[in-house]
Design an enzyme around this catalytic site. Structure first.
Site: not given
Ligand SMILES: Cc1cc2nc3c(=O)[nH]c(=O)nc-3n(C[C@H](O)[C@H](O)[C@H](O)COP(=O)(O)OP(=O)(O)OC[C@H]3O[C@@H](n4cnc5c(N)ncnc54)[C@H](O)[C@@H]3O)c2cc1C
Length: 382
Positions: A130, A246-247, A340, A343-344, A367
């Protein structure tokens, strides 16, 4: 590198795993970037999945489904999420909520609602969360009151997959006000064309953009009395049981995503040059990849062990929470390290690693947020 190799997968789930892998390579991977970019609902991929017999997998065969067990659904999840989590979520949510009807529904409900989903004429959803809470299942306020031979629903649901697209939903609503707050909820089948049902898409997400969630308002929404699923007051317990399955599957979402992050990072560092050599030659980089691999293998072993335990009904709540938490956090870890190592280029929008990095933020929440899983793990460890 085949991270999702089949040795941990039980024999009976290997065939469907292979089919899911082939389907993912042909229909999910090539479309992933486009759907992520557009944020459109991937109807074409969903229809291809239906044709391939990979949608609504868990509905029993007697109602027209494939009758996949938990291990088979997990095997499919790993493959689909490795290819793309947004499309995968749409494919797996096409029959969301059916498991509860399948376990607790009447014969008439199964014929009327499960069969069309199994036969791929309809899609479903599960409405629990909700606007004011998703975690506190016994604190939700959407209410259903009996009036004559109808139930009348009032309240709001948020984050509901397929709220706009589905033909019907399994809805969790309050039907009592007793001291035992866990016995105040029930489950209902709500057709989305019922009077008083309104749904709209929630604002665009940063990840899993090829899946669609909605905000539902029930305003004197009327459904026939026979749409109550199982017994009045049993909703919380039905949901708890469903979440155990579900988990374990959401753990599979994490494993697929983690595999994608590792593959992508591996490929990048084995081609990129820095300081006159391949980036993969730096020992620090190799250690990063080794750590990612170890975390992945540990999570995968745990997840598949949990699948077996849950399937056999052994301490299911504990194992499901462990699998979900470990695998989804392995995904966030691998994605972060993968970024990481890029890099860029990690932050370029069209990079697979950037998409995975955004997607991994989601399974640690849905979940049941991982903090809730830790509460369950602690309580069930005593
Ligand atoms: C992409 C997506 C798809 C979803 N699909 C569905 C769907 O199909 N159907 C559906 O019903 N819901 C769906 N959800 C909702 C999801 O299940 C909820 O977002 C989730 O349960 C968390 O609820 P919340 O967002 O209201 O967070 P809150 O309950 O407000 O919690 C916020 C944070 O507070 C902390 N917290 C809360 N309670 C505790 C506690 N007891 N102990 C420690 N920390 C705590 C946690 O850090 C938590 O993340 C979806 C969500 C997303 C993002």
């Amino acid at each position: 590198m085949d991270l999702l190799e089949e040795s941990v997968v039980p024999e009976h789930a290997r065939d469907v795993k292979q089919r899911a892998r082939e389907f993912a390579a042909e229909h999910i991977e090539p479309n992933a970037e486009e759907y992520f970019e557009s944020g459109e609902y991937p109807w074409e991929v969903l229809e291809a999945g239906m044709d391939a017999g990979l949608i609504a997998q868990d509905i029993p065969e007697e109602y027209g489904g494939s009758g996949f067990d938990l291990q088979q659904v997990l095997a499919v999840a790993e493959e689909f999420y490795r290819a793309d989590a947004g499309i995968a979520l749409t494919l797996q949510l096409a029959s969301f909520g059916c498991e509860i009807v399948s376990h607790y529904g009447s014969e008439e409900q199964k014929e009327e609602y499960l069969r069309p989903v199994a036969e791929n004429d309809q899609i479903s959803g599960l409405a629990v969360s909700e606007p004011e809470t998703g975690s506190d299942l016994a604190g939700m306020t959407t209410a259903a009151e009996k009036e004559g031979d109808e139930w009348v629903l009032n309240g709001e649901k948020y984050w509901v997959g397929n709220a706009v697209e589905a033909d019907w939903l399994t809805v969790y609503a309050k039907t009592g006000d007793g001291d035992d707050r866990y016995s105040n909820y029930s489950m209902f089948i709500v057709p989305t064309d019922a009077p008083g049902y309104e749904a709209e898409h929630i604002p665009e997400k940063m990840g899993m953009r090829a899946s669609k969630q909605g905000h539902i308002v029930f305003d004197d929404c009327r459904i026939p009395e026979e749409n109550l699923v199982g017994s009045e007051g049993g909703g919380f317990y039905m949901l708890a049981e469903f979440f155990n399955h579900g988990r374990v599957v959401v753990g599979g979402h994490g494993l697929g995503l983690a595999a994608a992050a590792i593959e992508e990072a591996w490929e990048f560092v084995h081609g990129r040059k820095a300081f006159g050599r391949d980036v993969s030659e730096f020992q620090a980089v190799q250690h990063d990849l080794a750590d990612m691999r170890m975390e992945f293998e540990a999570a995968r072993s745990l997840n598949w062990r949990a699948a077996e335990k849950v399937q056999n009904g052994e301490d299911a709540g504990f194992w499901a929470a462990c699998a979900k938490t470990k695998s989804t956090e392995t995904a966030t870890y691998c994605a972060e390290r993968g970024m990481q190592l890029h890099g860029g280029r990690s932050v370029l929008g069209d990079r697979r690693i950037a998409r995975v990095y955004r997607d991994v933020r989601i399974p640690v929440i849905y979940e049941g947020a991982n903090e809730i899983q830790r509460n369950l793990i602690y309580r069930q460890s005593r």
